[in-house]
Design a protein around this motif. Structure first.
Motif, PDB file in Angstrom:
ATOM      1  N   PHE A 224      -3.907 -17.821 -43.886  1.00  0.00           N
ATOM      2  CA  PHE A 224      -2.615 -17.858 -43.209  1.00  0.00           C
ATOM      3  C   PHE A 224      -2.634 -16.975 -41.959  1.00  0.00           C
ATOM      4  N   ASN A 225      -3.370 -15.870 -42.034  1.00  0.00           N
ATOM      5  CA  ASN A 225      -3.481 -14.980 -40.868  1.00  0.00           C
ATOM      6  C   ASN A 225      -3.971 -15.713 -39.638  1.00  0.00           C
ATOM      7  N   SER A 226      -5.040 -16.484 -39.828  1.00  0.00           N
ATOM      8  CA  SER A 226      -5.630 -17.220 -38.710  1.00  0.00           C
ATOM      9  C   SER A 226      -4.636 -18.260 -38.174  1.00  0.00           C
ATOM     10  N   ILE A 227      -3.995 -18.973 -39.085  1.00  0.00           N
ATOM     11  CA  ILE A 227      -3.037 -20.018 -38.681  1.00  0.00           C
ATOM     12  C   ILE A 227      -1.870 -19.406 -37.911  1.00  0.00           C
ATOM     13  N   ASP A 250      -6.585 -26.073 -32.465  1.00  0.00           N
ATOM     14  CA  ASP A 250      -7.688 -26.327 -33.409  1.00  0.00           C
ATOM     15  C   ASP A 250      -7.240 -27.207 -34.575  1.00  0.00           C
ATOM     16  N   MET A 251      -8.238 -27.629 -35.320  1.00  0.00           N
ATOM     17  CA  MET A 251      -8.003 -28.647 -36.349  1.00  0.00           C
ATOM     18  C   MET A 251      -7.268 -28.064 -37.553  1.00  0.00           C
ATOM     19  N   LEU A 252      -6.665 -28.958 -38.331  1.00  0.00           N
ATOM     20  CA  LEU A 252      -5.853 -28.505 -39.464  1.00  0.00           C
ATOM     21  C   LEU A 252      -6.713 -27.940 -40.600  1.00  0.00           C
ATOM     22  N   GLU A 253      -6.164 -26.935 -41.251  1.00  0.00           N
ATOM     23  CA  GLU A 253      -6.776 -26.389 -42.473  1.00  0.00           C
ATOM     24  C   GLU A 253      -5.921 -26.756 -43.688  1.00  0.00           C
ATOM     25  N   LYS A 258      -7.245 -21.140 -49.904  1.00  0.00           N
ATOM     26  CA  LYS A 258      -6.287 -20.830 -50.976  1.00  0.00           C
ATOM     27  C   LYS A 258      -4.859 -20.851 -50.441  1.00  0.00           C
ATOM     28  N   LEU A 259      -4.620 -21.633 -49.422  1.00  0.00           N
ATOM     29  CA  LEU A 259      -3.280 -21.685 -48.843  1.00  0.00           C
ATOM     30  C   LEU A 259      -2.276 -22.186 -49.889  1.00  0.00           C
ATOM     31  N   PHE A 340       7.007 -15.269 -40.865  1.00  0.00           N
ATOM     32  CA  PHE A 340       5.597 -14.884 -40.864  1.00  0.00           C
ATOM     33  C   PHE A 340       5.357 -13.594 -41.654  1.00  0.00           C
ATOM     34  N   GLY A 341       6.464 -13.022 -42.182  1.00  0.00           N
ATOM     35  CA  GLY A 341       6.352 -11.705 -42.821  1.00  0.00           C
ATOM     36  C   GLY A 341       5.596 -11.732 -44.133  1.00  0.00           C
TER      37      GLY A 341
END
Ligand code: GAL
Length: 396
Positions: A224-227, A250-253, A258-259, A340-341
């Protein structure tokens, strides 16, 4: 007779506009490209079999019918060049033409990957010095999409102009323009995807050298951090995107790592708001009903594919809470509220900043993930858990 003559004169006068109009609507990326790409899940391991299986599942899962039509092979398909300089596939891809025919037979399109440098990022053969030859080869196979990744060309630039960033940037643009011209010369329409991680503010010039999309950040990963980092870094870039030319975060994750389901929805919703290319990057053979539902939510996809092509902008930020909004072709608005918290945050009656979103208090709201109308937007009350978001369509 007079009328006929007038009509002809009028037609001639309008001809340049008509033809430029046709050109722009004929762009292979009039709306953000949608499909699947091998890298985020398979990385170096991708094979012909995996690509066929991805194509089969795109059809069976309903993803193709929801708009995911590109099947994109990323790095590691390349073999060696022969004495005439013709590039061959490696043993993982026995026959690219046969694979392309298979993908096309499913109502899908095939994408491929290369680099302006001598080597790709994974160390395979790049297109340096063979640009036209490679573009012709792709066209002969029936390729519909090319991702062109800077990789080792950075070294080429540094060697040619040590320490001279301006000169290096000129070389980079010229290298991307060169492949654009090579593609044009083949006569086959291909989506042209620039991948150079946002260097030299690519959004300012990507469209001029023929890019249909340009990566504007480093690689995403399934956290989630990267997203969140990449998504939030899109603020201010909306003015550079539009039909035929898109910012690419960038492409979807979605469905990877473990999202949580909230995080997957937030990722998908944010990319929809950002008019980002929607290239699924998960292992389609492990699709769950929940992930399929997220990837194929028609109302969310409709925001992403809205023909006006206006990317969302951030209209409000307070600590971990952000609101992004975009206008839609039918005069309605899409608005997304993100938490985002890391801590649970309970928002009661959050002000949706409707004025900044271009809407009024009395506008109706529809919650796109819940798939239900929620009444006048001015009275809308919501609570959002950690990493959760809400995506609303506001109509008068
Ligand atoms: C990276 C690129 C990734 C992937 C990889 C392949 O530079 O950003 O998306 O294409 O190379 O080696």
């Amino acid at each position: 007779m007079r009328i006929v003559v007038r009509c002809i004169v009028l037609f001639l006068a309008l001809a340049p506009f008509v033809s430029s109009q046709t050109k722009s609507t004929a762009s292979p990326a009039a709306t953000p490209p949608m499909g699947w790409n091998s890298w985020n899940w398979f990385a170096r391991k991708v094979t012909d079999k995996d690509v066929r299986q991805a194509a089969d599942i795109l059809v069976a899962s309903g993803m193709r019918d929801a708009g995911y039509v590109y099947v994109n092979i990323d790095d590691t398909w390349e073999g060696q060049r022969d004495a005439a300089g013709v590039l061959h596939t490696n043993e993982k891809f026995p026959d690219m033409k046969v694979l392309a025919d298979y993908v096309h037979s499913k109502g899908l399109k095939l994408g491929i990957y290369s680099s302006p440098g001598p080597q790709t990022c994974a160390g395979f053969e790049g297109s340096y010095g063979h640009e036209q030859q490679d573009a012709d080869l792709y066209a002969s196979w029936g390729i519909d999409y090319l991702k062109y990744d800077l990789c080792s060309f950075r070294r080429t630039m540094e060697q040619a102009a040590p320490g001279d960033k301006l000169k290096q940037n000129e070389m980079m643009r010229a290298a991307y323009e060169k492949m654009h011209q090579a593609i044009l010369k083949t006569g086959r329409p291909m989506v042209y995807s620039l991948c150079q991680y946002g260097d030299d503010s690519v959004w300012q010039w990507g469209a001029q050298i023929g890019g249909n999309l340009w990566r504007d950040t480093d690689d995403i990963n399934a956290s989630f951090n990267s997203i969140a980092l990449i998504g939030r870094a899109q603020a201010g870039l909306s003015k550079y995107a539009g039909p035929g030319h898109w910012n690419d975060p960038d492409m979807l994750e979605v469905g990877n790592g473990k999202l949580t389901l909230d995080e997957n929805r937030t990722h998908m919703g944010m990319w929809a708001m950002l008019a980002a290319p929607l290239l699924a990057g998960n292992n389609l053979s492990q699709l769950t009903p929940e992930i399929t539902a997220i990837l194929t939510n028609r109302e969310v996809i409709a925001i992403n594919q809205d023909p006006l092509g206006r990317e969302a902008e951030r209209i409000f930020a307070e600590g971990p809470i952000e609101i992004w909004a975009r206008p839609l072709a039918d005069g309605s608005r899409a608005i997304a509220v993100f938490n985002f918290g890391e801590d649970e945050s309970f928002l009661r009656g959050i002000n949706l900043h409707l004025k900044e979103a271009g809407a009024g208090d009395e506008w109706k709201a529809r919650d796109l993930w819940a798939g239900k109308d929620v009444g006048p937007a001015g009275n809308y009350k919501l609570t959002l858990k950690r990493h959760e978001s809400v995506l609303l369509k506001l109509t008068r």
